[in-house]
Design a protein around this motif. Structure first.
Motif, mmCIF file in Angstrom:
data_model
loop_
_atom_site.group_PDB
_atom_site.id
_atom_site.type_symbol
_atom_site.label_atom_id
_atom_site.label_comp_id
_atom_site.label_asym_id
_atom_site.label_seq_id
_atom_site.Cartn_x
_atom_site.Cartn_y
_atom_site.Cartn_z
ATOM 1 N N HIS A 194 -7.729 -27.301 -40.043
ATOM 2 C CA HIS A 194 -7.790 -26.231 -38.807
ATOM 3 C C HIS A 194 -6.427 -25.690 -38.636
ATOM 4 C CE1 HIS A 194 -11.722 -26.658 -37.179
ATOM 5 N NE2 HIS A 194 -11.731 -27.626 -37.492
ATOM 6 N N ALA A 195 -5.365 -26.378 -38.816
ATOM 7 C CA ALA A 195 -4.027 -25.905 -38.719
ATOM 8 C C ALA A 195 -3.666 -24.853 -39.896
ATOM 9 C CB ALA A 195 -3.097 -27.056 -38.727
ATOM 10 N N GLN A 196 -4.103 -25.137 -40.953
ATOM 11 C CA GLN A 196 -3.949 -24.254 -42.059
ATOM 12 C C GLN A 196 -4.644 -22.943 -41.772
ATOM 13 O OE1 GLN A 196 -1.707 -24.331 -44.443
ATOM 14 N NE2 GLN A 196 -2.378 -22.739 -45.638
ATOM 15 N N LEU A 197 -5.902 -22.986 -41.268
ATOM 16 C CA LEU A 197 -6.520 -21.806 -40.853
ATOM 17 C C LEU A 197 -6.083 -21.056 -39.790
ATOM 18 C CD1 LEU A 197 -9.132 -20.178 -41.564
ATOM 19 C CD2 LEU A 197 -10.368 -21.635 -40.103
ATOM 20 N N ALA A 198 -5.235 -21.844 -38.849
ATOM 21 C CA ALA A 198 -4.801 -20.968 -37.577
ATOM 22 C C ALA A 198 -3.728 -20.416 -38.374
ATOM 23 C CB ALA A 198 -4.215 -21.814 -36.677
ATOM 24 N N GLU A 199 -2.791 -21.061 -39.177
ATOM 25 C CA GLU A 199 -1.719 -19.975 -39.875
ATOM 26 C C GLU A 199 -2.163 -19.043 -40.791
ATOM 27 O OE1 GLU A 199 2.237 -19.154 -40.843
ATOM 28 O OE2 GLU A 199 1.675 -20.565 -39.148
ATOM 29 N N PHE A 200 -3.351 -19.331 -41.707
ATOM 30 C CA PHE A 200 -3.938 -18.234 -42.337
ATOM 31 C C PHE A 200 -3.995 -16.750 -41.366
ATOM 32 C CE2 PHE A 200 -7.601 -15.760 -43.453
ATOM 33 C CZ PHE A 200 -6.973 -15.210 -44.840
ATOM 34 N N TRP A 201 -4.690 -17.023 -40.202
ATOM 35 C CA TRP A 201 -5.080 -15.884 -39.523
ATOM 36 C C TRP A 201 -3.676 -15.215 -38.711
ATOM 37 C CZ3 TRP A 201 -8.837 -13.447 -40.615
ATOM 38 C CH2 TRP A 201 -9.971 -13.872 -41.150
ATOM 39 N N ARG A 202 -2.739 -16.074 -38.335
ATOM 40 C CA ARG A 202 -1.558 -15.741 -37.836
ATOM 41 C C ARG A 202 -0.870 -14.384 -39.048
ATOM 42 N NH1 ARG A 202 -1.184 -20.662 -35.204
ATOM 43 N NH2 ARG A 202 -0.135 -21.415 -37.337
ATOM 44 N N THR A 203 -0.768 -15.335 -40.220
ATOM 45 C CA THR A 203 -0.360 -14.441 -41.206
ATOM 46 C C THR A 203 -1.201 -13.163 -41.559
ATOM 47 O OG1 THR A 203 0.541 -16.354 -42.045
ATOM 48 C CG2 THR A 203 0.458 -14.493 -43.788
ATOM 49 N N TRP A 204 -2.332 -13.285 -41.450
ATOM 50 C CA TRP A 204 -3.256 -12.194 -41.761
ATOM 51 C C TRP A 204 -3.266 -10.847 -40.686
ATOM 52 C CZ3 TRP A 204 -6.293 -10.310 -45.672
ATOM 53 C CH2 TRP A 204 -7.242 -8.993 -45.416
ATOM 54 N N THR A 205 -3.175 -11.451 -39.394
ATOM 55 C CA THR A 205 -3.009 -10.593 -38.297
ATOM 56 C C THR A 205 -1.549 -9.597 -38.487
ATOM 57 O OG1 THR A 205 -4.185 -11.771 -36.928
ATOM 58 C CG2 THR A 205 -2.643 -10.244 -35.769
ATOM 59 N N LEU A 242 0.246 -9.468 -41.363
ATOM 60 C CA LEU A 242 0.266 -8.396 -42.594
ATOM 61 C C LEU A 242 -0.779 -7.203 -42.200
ATOM 62 C CD1 LEU A 242 0.379 -11.092 -45.534
ATOM 63 C CD2 LEU A 242 2.166 -9.714 -44.736
ATOM 64 N N ALA A 243 -1.875 -7.495 -41.651
ATOM 65 C CA ALA A 243 -2.959 -6.408 -41.718
ATOM 66 C C ALA A 243 -2.235 -5.332 -40.559
ATOM 67 C CB ALA A 243 -4.193 -6.931 -40.977
ATOM 68 N N GLY A 244 -1.609 -5.716 -39.663
ATOM 69 C CA GLY A 244 -1.013 -4.724 -38.628
ATOM 70 C C GLY A 244 0.008 -4.001 -39.356
ATOM 71 N N ARG A 245 0.917 -4.681 -40.224
ATOM 72 C CA ARG A 245 1.967 -3.861 -40.702
ATOM 73 C C ARG A 245 1.239 -3.019 -41.823
ATOM 74 N NH1 ARG A 245 3.031 -6.542 -37.332
ATOM 75 N NH2 ARG A 245 5.237 -7.178 -36.673
ATOM 76 N N ILE A 246 0.416 -3.105 -42.449
ATOM 77 C CA ILE A 246 -0.243 -2.377 -43.549
ATOM 78 C C ILE A 246 -1.054 -1.392 -42.859
ATOM 79 C CG2 ILE A 246 -2.065 -2.329 -45.177
ATOM 80 C CD1 ILE A 246 -1.461 -5.137 -45.964
ATOM 81 N N ASP A 247 -1.645 -1.694 -41.791
ATOM 82 C CA ASP A 247 -2.335 -0.521 -40.988
ATOM 83 C C ASP A 247 -1.113 0.605 -40.497
ATOM 84 O OD1 ASP A 247 -4.764 0.747 -40.072
ATOM 85 O OD2 ASP A 247 -3.882 0.131 -38.047
#
Length: 119
Positions: free
Chosen positions: A84-95, A97-102
């Motif tokens: 769960h902690a790893q998944l939370a970190e994944f979504w923080r990172t995804w958010t 990166l996705a924001g910067r890419i957008d």
């Protein structure tokens, strides 16, 4: 395009699989089927099984052997607190990166439209 998709998936597949396991415990074939149902048709079963071994070794899942009607017992994976902690970190990172890419895409679109109106 397929090779670009493959390369991008390599970096995100762990988060995708952890997200599937967050919803409910599953075994490898179920995960592969779910991925294919979601449009990830090029993912090989072997890729998923290798990923499951890695996330088990990293301590992100608990594994229970469940009897199978056909063949040996199945390994059912469930997300644990480390997962769960790893998944939370994944979504923080995804958010992030996705924001910067957008933002880059939006800036590119604006430049392209501006160049089209000048030409």
């Amino acid at each position: 395009m397929a090779s670009q998709m493959t390369e991008m998936l390599k970096g995100t597949l762990e988060g995708i699989v952890l997200t599937i396991l967050e919803a409910r415990p599953a075994y490898g074939y179920e995960i592969t089927t779910h991925l294919r149902d979601q449009g990830f048709t090029d993912i090989a079963e072997g890729t998923v099984y290798a990923l499951l071994v890695r996330i088990e070794q990293r301590g992100f899942v608990d594994v229970e052997k469940v009897p199978s009607e056909k063949g040996p017992p199945r390994k059912v994976y469930s997300l644990n607190s480390e997962g769960h902690a790893q998944l939370a970190e994944f979504w923080r990172t995804w958010t992030f990166l996705a924001g910067r890419i957008d933002r880059l895409r939006t800036e590119r679109t604006a430049r392209t439209e501006h160049a089209d109106t000048e030409g």
